[in-house]
Design a protein around this motif. Structure first.
Motif, short mmCIF file in Angstrom:
data_model
loop_
_atom_site.label_atom_id
_atom_site.label_comp_id
_atom_site.label_asym_id
_atom_site.label_seq_id
_atom_site.Cartn_x
_atom_site.Cartn_y
_atom_site.Cartn_z
N LYS A 1 11.69 22.63 -10.66
CA LYS A 1 10.70 21.62 -11.05
C LYS A 1 11.34 20.45 -11.80
O LYS A 1 10.96 19.29 -11.60
N GLU A 2 12.32 20.74 -12.65
CA GLU A 2 12.97 19.68 -13.44
C GLU A 2 13.71 18.69 -12.53
O GLU A 2 13.86 17.53 -12.89
N VAL A 3 14.19 19.17 -11.40
CA VAL A 3 14.85 18.27 -10.44
C VAL A 3 13.80 17.52 -9.63
O VAL A 3 13.95 16.34 -9.33
N ARG A 4 12.70 18.22 -9.30
CA ARG A 4 11.62 17.55 -8.56
C ARG A 4 11.07 16.35 -9.32
O ARG A 4 10.64 15.37 -8.72
N SER A 5 11.07 16.44 -10.67
CA SER A 5 10.53 15.34 -11.48
C SER A 5 11.33 14.06 -11.30
O SER A 5 10.82 12.98 -11.50
#
Lengths: 167, 286
Positions: free
Chosen positions: B103-107
């Motif tokens: 999720k942190e990369v998707r942001s």
């Protein structure tokens, strides 16, 4: 180069930011906020996680200059008037940490999830599908903890989200 | 630790596409950056040692998400999370690949940024190859449209001339498409050892169209396995067809895998075959 950004609710100006600097460098070395940790080399341990404009990000992989004009929230910014916030207190009460190195990252990821639920609860199932445990796993799998075995962290997340009618 | 690029001095945030392209064409040691998260990975590996400047594409307004009957159109700077949250009706292979990304990369990570790395481990590259995406490229004046297979010239080698950037992506929509994504990695959200994206068209019990894309720890960008596709196309949708087609992955020349510290080449090949079988069985409901 100089950047101006909001950190934990306060507008700050940081001088001498290099093109090479990451947001984590600026937070730890220039703003003396040591909560976010350096853990891996870009493989995704999650220890450096902070919230930028409501979204969780890996601050070690975030160019510092890209943070200009944005709003950053770190674990240091959760406490209000000497009171830890809900996620922090629950981590302590449920013993959801041991050595603590990964904890600020987990707390910020969960914090982001809780705020996402508060701002738009209807969005959750539409976006992520599945049940609340899958949504929690999606929010936390980008994090590594070598002490707890994850269960107390997941249980903490489920408890907080279930209070919002999400289960 | 800062990005491991000793020569890096400049960081520009141009306001127009023309300005970005002109900065890049007049400074051959500048590179465009989108979200910037992949920079860390490549710099840690010492791959960007001579880069003197970053040209951030964040202020060019390349953030549109549009859907029509024929296409899904995405601006190059659309983040993975924005795409996931969009109300577009997305093929399963796209949603499943997005959810395989932390999720942190998707942001932060963008559709165009990950595409330009041509990296085989990046989940969305495999999904976009399965979906036959078209890439919009411009050098400042006119836009050219290029197929994704031609665009993936090699790892970190997009088919871009100096001064060109990707402005957007068009994903063709097909009615009744059956698609899915599967991934095997050593940790929950780690880089894939092997990942598979399939996009299938079924008509009256037969495979009419088939695209099978494989990524992971390959020596190349993600690849289509045309031997597997040929073994599906025109054949009945049965377990036998699927098992036989997936076994042809074992001898596919296009699948260029080596032995590394995580897995042997034989293991990766076997894994590709197994994931192809399981993914197709799952998406056709067998």
């Amino acid at each position: 180069m100089q950047i101006s950004l909001r950190v934990n609710g306060e507008q700050v100006v940081v001088d001498d930011v290099k093109a090479r600097s990451t947001l984590l460098d600026v937070l730890r070395d220039q703003l003396n906020l040591k909560g976010a940790k350096k853990g891996c080399e870009g493989e995704g341990c999650g220890a450096c996680t902070v919230i930028v404009d409501s979204r969780p990000v890996y601050s070690c992989m975030y160019p510092a200059l890209a943070a200009s004009g944005r709003s950053v929230l770190t674990v240091e910014g959760l406490e209000v008037g000497g009171q830890l916030d809900r996620v922090q207190r629950e981590f302590i009460d449920r013993w959801a940490f041991q050595c603590g190195y990964c904890t600020p990252g987990f707390i910020m990821a969960l914090e982001a999830l809780v705020r996402e639920a508060d701002s738009n609860p209807g969005k959750f199932k539409e976006v992520y599908g599945g049940n609340i445990r899958d949504i929690v796993k999606d929010a936390l799998t980008g994090h590594i903890c070598r002490c707890t075995g994850y269960e107390p962290i997941v249980e903490t997340a489920l408890l907080i989200l279930s209070e919002k009618g999400l289960d | 630790m800062p990005f491991n690029i000793q020569s890096l001095e400049h960081y520009y945030t141009p306001r127009t596409v023309e300005e970005a392209c002109s900065l890049l064409s007049s400074n051959q040691d500048f590179i465009p950056i989108a979200g910037g998260s992949a920079i860390y990975i490549f710099s840690a590996k010492g791959l960007l040692q001579d880069i003197r400047g970053f040209v951030s594409l964040s202020s060019l307004g390349l953030n549109g998400i549009h859907g029509s009957d024929a296409y899904i159109e995405l601006g190059a700077m659309v983040t993975h999370q924005e795409l996931l949250e969009s109300r577009l009706d997305k093929p399963s292979v796209l949603s499943e690949a997005l959810l395989a990304i932390p999720k942190e990369v998707r942001s932060v990570g963008t559709v165009g940024g990950q595409l330009c790395t041509c990296f085989p481990n990046f989940d969305l590259n495999v999904a976009l190859l399965a979906l036959d995406a078209e890439i919009m490229v411009t050098g400042g004046d006119q836009v050219r449209r290029e197929g994704i297979e031609k665009f993936f010239r090699g790892v970190l080698e997009p088919d871009l001339r100096p001064g060109e950037i990707v402005t957007g992506i068009k994903v063709p929509r097909k009615r009744g498409l059956l698609s899915g994504y599967s991934k095997a990695a050593l940790t929950a959200h780690g880089f894939s050892l092997i990942s598979v994206g399939v996009a299938l068209e079924v008509n009256r019990g037969f495979f009419e169209g088939a695209r099978v894309a494989v990524g992971g720890a390959l020596n190349t960008s993600p690849v289509r396995l045309k031997g597997v596709e040929d073994a599906l196309r025109g054949h009945p949708v049965t377990r036998e067809t699927i098992v036989e087609a997936s076994e042809s992955a074992l001898s596919e020349g296009a699948l260029n895998v080596g032995t590394d510290n995580k897995a042997s080449s034989e293991y990766k090949r076997r894994l590709a075959s197994v994931l192809i079988k399981r993914t197709i069985l799952r998406v056709v409901g067998l």
